[in-house]
Motif scaffolding. Structure first.
Motif, PDB file in Angstrom:
ATOM      1  N   ASP A 297       0.817  -1.211   0.000  1.00 32.22           N
ATOM      2  CA  ASP A 297       0.000   0.000   0.000  1.00 32.22           C
ATOM      3  C   ASP A 297       0.856   1.269   0.000  1.00 32.22           C
ATOM      4  N   VAL A 300       1.532   2.378  -3.520  1.00 29.49           N
ATOM      5  CA  VAL A 300       0.322   2.945  -4.130  1.00 29.49           C
ATOM      6  C   VAL A 300       0.126   4.373  -3.631  1.00 29.49           C
ATOM      7  N   ASN A 324       1.454   1.465  -8.408  1.00 29.55           N
ATOM      8  CA  ASN A 324       0.430   0.595  -7.842  1.00 29.55           C
ATOM      9  C   ASN A 324       0.904  -0.855  -7.928  1.00 29.55           C
TER      10      ASN A 324
END
Length: 392
Positions: A297, A300, A324
């Motif tokens: 994460d 991202v 991502n």
């Protein structure tokens, strides 16, 4: 004893010949220029009286057949106290003055500069005060006053919250945050930094950086207010220090160096305890070996220009974000932060293990668990939800 007595007076007494011709151009003493000087003169008079009284006491004891050597020792103790007092200023200082402590500067050099600037009275007294208090003097620009006691100056210079004008680069920071801070401290227009970044850091970044500054700033403290400083010279200083550090750590050059920085930067952002850095890197390598997306994460969030706790479902499913790693396999296009030494070392020599997943189960302590199967992952994920019911 007579020889000692004569030696004592030869050392400490001054005789005036009343028949000596006096200059004809004697002027009345100039009035003090300030209340501070008046107080200083009164203190000097009191100290002179103390010295005269001490000498007189020695004379009385000697003439009366007293303990001469004890009196002499007492006198020397008094003289020592007097000398100590005379090597330091007292009071709250006079006029304001700016003072700079340079990065890596030693106590001796700082002490000499303080004396030259008339901030402290004696370099040795200042150095002794630093040593006696086990103080650490931090680089930066400080607002001080002239004629300050050494202990007051040490207290200020050992408080880095009082320092200004020096840029502190911290492990885990993004390059954009570092540059924003440099703009604020240096007073240089942000457009000048943007121009250097947009040009791909020509003449500053090594080829393996691919024109991106992320990951190529070395944590530390930098003077960004020196005369002649430019946006380009600030960025070059940060990058040069990073390259020197990587060389010192024997990080392989070329593309492998950039990959190590990328993995180290992810580890730096994913966990907050250095003991886990090597395991995070091992998870990254295992996932690449299994042809799995990294699913981080933090990468991202970097591509979306937000922090990880601000991610939305739309951001997590945005395939146009090259960072991502839930969708795109392999390492991200660049590092995502400024990794510190521990993270870099872990990326060079990750621990062995078959882990493919990890979860920070306790956000308060940073405890993180690493597992190899989806079933185990489901269990630690549930543990995270139980221990952190208010977390997303």
């Amino acid at each position: 004893m007579p020889n000692d007595f004569n030696e004592l007076f030869d050392t400490h007494a001054q005789w005036v010949d009343s028949n000596e011709a006096q200059p004809n151009n004697l002027q009345p003493p100039k009035p003090p220029v300030s209340r501070h000087e008046m107080r200083q003169r009164r203190r000097r008079k009191r100290r002179r009286k103390m010295m005269i009284t001490a000498i007189a006491l020695v004379v009385v004891l000697v003439v009366g057949g007293g303990a001469f050597f004890g009196a002499k020792a007492a006198f020397r103790h008094l003289e020592h106290d007097f000398q100590n007092e005379s090597t330091d200023y007292t009071g709250s200082g006079t006029e304001d003055v700016w003072f700079t402590v340079d990065t890596g500067e030693g106590v001796g050099s700082i002490a000499q500069k303080l004396v030259k600037a008339d901030i402290v009275k004696n370099a040795d007294t200042f150095a002794s005060t630093v040593s006696a208090n086990n103080s650490i003097l931090y680089p930066g620009m400080y607002r001080l006053k002239k004629h300050l006691p050494s202990v007051a100056v040490v207290k200020i210079l050992s408080d880095k919250t009082k320092a200004t004008g020096f840029l502190e680069v911290k492990a885990g920071e993004r390059s954009t945050d570092v540059i924003d801070h440099a703009v604020q401290l240096s007073g240089i227009d942000k457009a000048q930094f943007d121009a250097v970044v947009s040009s791909g850091g020509q003449g500053i970044l090594p080829p393996e950086a691919g024109g991106k500054f992320e990951g190529w700033f070395e944590p530390g403290i930098y003077d960004v207010k020196k005369k002649g400083t430019t946006a380009s010279s600030i960025l070059k200083q940060l990058v040069d220090k990073r390259v020197a550090k990587l060389d010192g750590l024997h990080v392989p050059a070329g593309g492998e160096r950039e990959n190590i920085l990328a993995m180290a930067s992810i580890a730096e952002c994913e966990v907050n305890r250095s003991e886990y850095y090597g395991k995070v890197v091992r998870v990254i390598l295992n996932r690449i070996d299994h042809n799995m997306p990294l699913g981080m994460d933090t990468t991202v969030a970097y591509g979306a220009n937000v922090t990880a706790n601000k991610l939305t479902d739309a951001m997590l499913s945005d395939a146009s974000n090259p960072y991502n790693t839930r969708i795109n396999k392999g390492l991200p296009p660049s590092p995502i932060s400024t990794p510190g030494d521990d993270a870099i070392k872990a990326a060079m020599n990750p621990v062995q293990g078959d882990w493919l997943y990890f979860v920070t189960t306790n956000l308060q302590t940073g405890e993180t668990k690493f597992v190899a199967t989806e079933d185990e992952f489901s269990k630690i994920r549930q543990e995270y939800k139980t221990q952190n019911p208010n977390a997303n």
